[in-house]
Enzyme design. Structure first.
Site, mmCIF file in Angstrom:
data_model
loop_
_atom_site.group_PDB
_atom_site.id
_atom_site.type_symbol
_atom_site.label_atom_id
_atom_site.label_comp_id
_atom_site.label_asym_id
_atom_site.label_seq_id
_atom_site.Cartn_x
_atom_site.Cartn_y
_atom_site.Cartn_z
ATOM 1 N N LYS A 54 20.086 18.024 -13.240
ATOM 2 C CA LYS A 54 18.959 17.115 -13.024
ATOM 3 C C LYS A 54 19.026 15.942 -14.011
ATOM 4 O O LYS A 54 19.303 16.120 -15.197
ATOM 5 C CB LYS A 54 17.636 17.847 -13.212
ATOM 6 C CG LYS A 54 16.410 17.077 -12.711
ATOM 7 C CD LYS A 54 15.172 17.960 -12.824
ATOM 8 C CE LYS A 54 13.996 17.339 -12.085
ATOM 9 N NZ LYS A 54 13.602 16.050 -12.660
ATOM 10 N N SER A 108 16.826 18.133 -17.696
ATOM 11 C CA SER A 108 16.068 19.379 -17.683
ATOM 12 C C SER A 108 16.771 20.439 -18.507
ATOM 13 O O SER A 108 17.999 20.516 -18.546
ATOM 14 C CB SER A 108 15.895 19.883 -16.243
ATOM 15 O OG SER A 108 15.292 21.165 -16.225
ATOM 16 N N HIS A 161 0.831 -1.218 0.000
ATOM 17 C CA HIS A 161 0.000 0.000 0.000
ATOM 18 C C HIS A 161 0.862 1.264 0.000
ATOM 19 O O HIS A 161 0.436 2.322 0.493
ATOM 20 C CB HIS A 161 -0.940 0.035 1.211
ATOM 21 C CG HIS A 161 -1.829 -1.147 1.320
ATOM 22 N ND1 HIS A 161 -3.092 -1.191 0.765
ATOM 23 C CD2 HIS A 161 -1.636 -2.360 1.904
ATOM 24 C CE1 HIS A 161 -3.649 -2.359 1.022
ATOM 25 N NE2 HIS A 161 -2.785 -3.093 1.705
ATOM 26 N N GLU A 182 10.468 5.812 -18.056
ATOM 27 C CA GLU A 182 9.386 6.576 -18.662
ATOM 28 C C GLU A 182 9.065 6.066 -20.060
ATOM 29 O O GLU A 182 7.889 5.924 -20.430
ATOM 30 C CB GLU A 182 9.765 8.061 -18.696
ATOM 31 C CG GLU A 182 9.831 8.694 -17.313
ATOM 32 C CD GLU A 182 10.554 10.023 -17.297
ATOM 33 O OE1 GLU A 182 10.897 10.522 -18.396
ATOM 34 O OE2 GLU A 182 10.775 10.565 -16.198
#
Length: 566
Positions: free
Chosen positions: A405, A399, A269, A412
């Site tokens: 970054k 980025s 969970h 993805e």
């Protein structure tokens, strides 16, 4: 300004001149021109002319270099530099929908069918009065081999969004084989002599049994790979779907073994749960891929059954007895795969349940890959303000505005592929349900989606393994590449385990559920350790707590403590 008063032969001559005068071929240039500057300037001028001509070559052909082709509806103009005929041209003009062309996997599979049909139709199986002559068969086989090799890929322009039976693509290949064979024999292209697209190339066949047969062959080849047909001639090292899954599975299995002794927090969970070995967690991913591999293998069996021999409605009209069986045997011989004649041709034409089943297996694989990719990017989140339990390769900047970054881009890409495949499955399921009476007329959209799903999954598994699981991406200097891939942050994992309140589960069999729950709540409320809370409540001594609460022992039932002998 250049004009287009050039013939096809003129354009070919200009192409040849440009090839000779490539700047790299300096010796040839100096032999032709006295001044080196003149050579380059002249080359650039001719090259500019070549580019202009090729940009407008299609319009030029339409207006100045067309031929007449005929079909049952009459005459129609066709570009003279193309082998297709009247029915293909009508489809080009009537179905300019989107940018999706009929996949080459289907085109090459259709060519294989035509090759096998020519062999069977010229064999002793066929009565002499209906038999294809050996000369015609040889021309068809020779041309089909050219198509299979990729030499004629430019002659198949049709859209996926055409007739639902695939008839126009079947006629496209019939016409190309016919005209190219005529050309090889020294005949007049478009004359249909000596090779007729319907009477000879399509002998004993119908689009209704040819196209679904090609659908099965193309799907099988993409799933398992086959050297007899190479659809992507620019990528000789393309990996099949099953091999890509196996490679990813093996890479993950190596990681499971490598990290089998690292304890980390388990989560249910999205909340802290009892400890788990990192290797155990990865082994779950491996098991998922093992099952998915089996599901796809099981689906393959239905694809080996071929519709060929059913002709228009499944009765086999206009083909000889045993033609379907002989065709399946010949296709099996050409491909070295266990293709067989479908036991019921009516079902093979009117439904596409085997491909619907395959799509379901691909959707299941997508669900597994989605879970794996999401687990990895959750664990790699951070690097300082997320979970940060693992490090994954930093392949590229993440980025355009935030310096330094780096994002989990392979995860993805994988999850986007999974979304696409799950969507494709919905399309295939709906299309597969649209068989009306003796024919399903959603064939092109079914094969377009299933082939896209197979290829996306194969490629995604391959890149995900290479650039996320196994190793870091190479830098521009390629000097410091480390073959590590997923790397656990061992210290952080250890710290998280030691802070986990769910270690209290080890006490449950000793002091009971209620007291254990009281310890966990006190530790959480007072911001103290479980050990401190246990001692504060007086339920166990420090020595007793240390003997019972050992995270590594909580990762297997073999390490359970008998409450009677505590």
């Amino acid at each position: 300004m250049y004009t287009l008063n050039f013939s096809k032969k003129d354009i070919e001559v200009i192409d040849t001149i440009c090839k000779i005068l490539e700047p790299a071929n300096s010796n040839a240039i100096q032999e032709i021109f006295d001044k080196s500057g003149d050579s380059i300037n002249t080359y650039n001028s001719i090259k500019d002319l070549q580019i202009r001509l090729h940009k407008q070559k299609f319009q030029f052909s339409k207006s100045n270099n067309m031929r007449n082709e005929t079909d049952s509806m009459g005459k129609i103009k066709v570009p003279s530099d193309r082998y297709w005929g009247a029915q293909t041209q009508r489809s080009v003009e009537h179905f300019s929908i989107g940018n999706d062309h009929m996949p080459l996997e289907i085109i090459h599979s259709l060519a294989l069918i035509k090759k096998c049909a020519a062999i069977v139709n010229s064999s002793s199986l066929i009565p002499k009065n209906r038999r294809l002559s050996k000369d015609k068969a040889e021309l068809i086989v020779m041309t089909a081999d050219e198509i299979i090799s990729g030499k004629l890929d430019d002659h198949f322009p049709l859209s996926v969004w055409q007739t639902g039976s695939g008839t126009q693509s079947n006629m496209n290949i019939n016409e190309v084989i016919s005209n190219r064979a005529i050309e090889l024999s020294g005949g007049l292209v478009g004359s249909k002599k000596p090779i007729h697209p319907n009477d000879d190339v399509n002998m004993s066949q119908s689009s209704n049994d040819v196209f679904p047969t090609a659908m099965h062959i193309a799907s099988v080849f993409e799933i398992i790979g086959n050297p007899s047909i190479q659809h992507d001639h620019n990528n000789k090292n393309k990996i099949s779907l099953l091999q890509s899954i196996l490679n990813l599975r093996n890479a993950l299995n190596e990681k499971a073994k490598e990290y089998s002794d690292i304890v980390k927090v388990g989560r249910t969970h999205l909340q802290d749960a009892v400890p788990i070995m990192f290797g155990q967690e990865i082994s779950g991913w491996v098991a998922q891929l093992d099952m998915d591999y089996k599901y796809i293998e099981q689906a393959l069996d239905g694809l080996y059954a071929l519709a060929i021999g059913g002709t228009a409605v499944g009765t086999g009209l206009d083909s000889c007895k045993g033609f379907g069986e002989e065709m399946s045997n010949q296709i099996a011989k050409e491909t070295q795969l266990p293709f067989r004649s479908a036991s019921n041709k009516f079902a093979a034409l009117a439904s596409h349940d085997p491909i619907v089943a395959l799509s379901g297996a691909l959707k299941t694989l997508s669900c597994s890959l989605m879970k794996i990719a999401n687990d990895i990017r959750w664990m790699a989140s951070g690097p300082r303000c997320g979970i940060g339990e693992i490090r994954i390769p930093e392949n590229e900047p993440g980025s355009s505005i935030m310096p330094g970054k780096v994002n989990p881009t392979q995860c993805e890409a994988m999850t986007m592929v999974c979304c696409q495949v799950i969507g494709n499955d919905m399309t295939i399921g709906i299309a597969g349900s649209q068989g009306n009476f003796e024919l399903n007329v959603f064939k092109p959209v079914i094969i377009f989606n299933i082939l896209q799903s197979i290829r996306l999954l194969a490629d995604a598994c391959n890149t995900f393994r290479e650039f996320c699981i196994q190793k870091s991406a190479r830098g521009t200097d390629e000097k410091h590449t480390e073959d590590k891939g997923i790397v656990p942050n061992k210290k952080y994992m250890h710290d998280m385990v030691s802070k986990s309140l769910m270690l209290v589960t080890a006490l449950k069999s000793i002091i009971g559920y209620d007291k254990s729950s009281e310890i966990a709540k006190k530790a959480h409320k007072d911001h103290i350790s479980l050990r401190e809370a246990t001692l504060a409540l007086g339920y166990l001594s420090g020595e007793e707590y240390d003997r019972v609460v050992k995270p590594e022992d909580m990762t297997s039932h073999e390490n359970c403590i008998d409450p009677k002998n505590n």
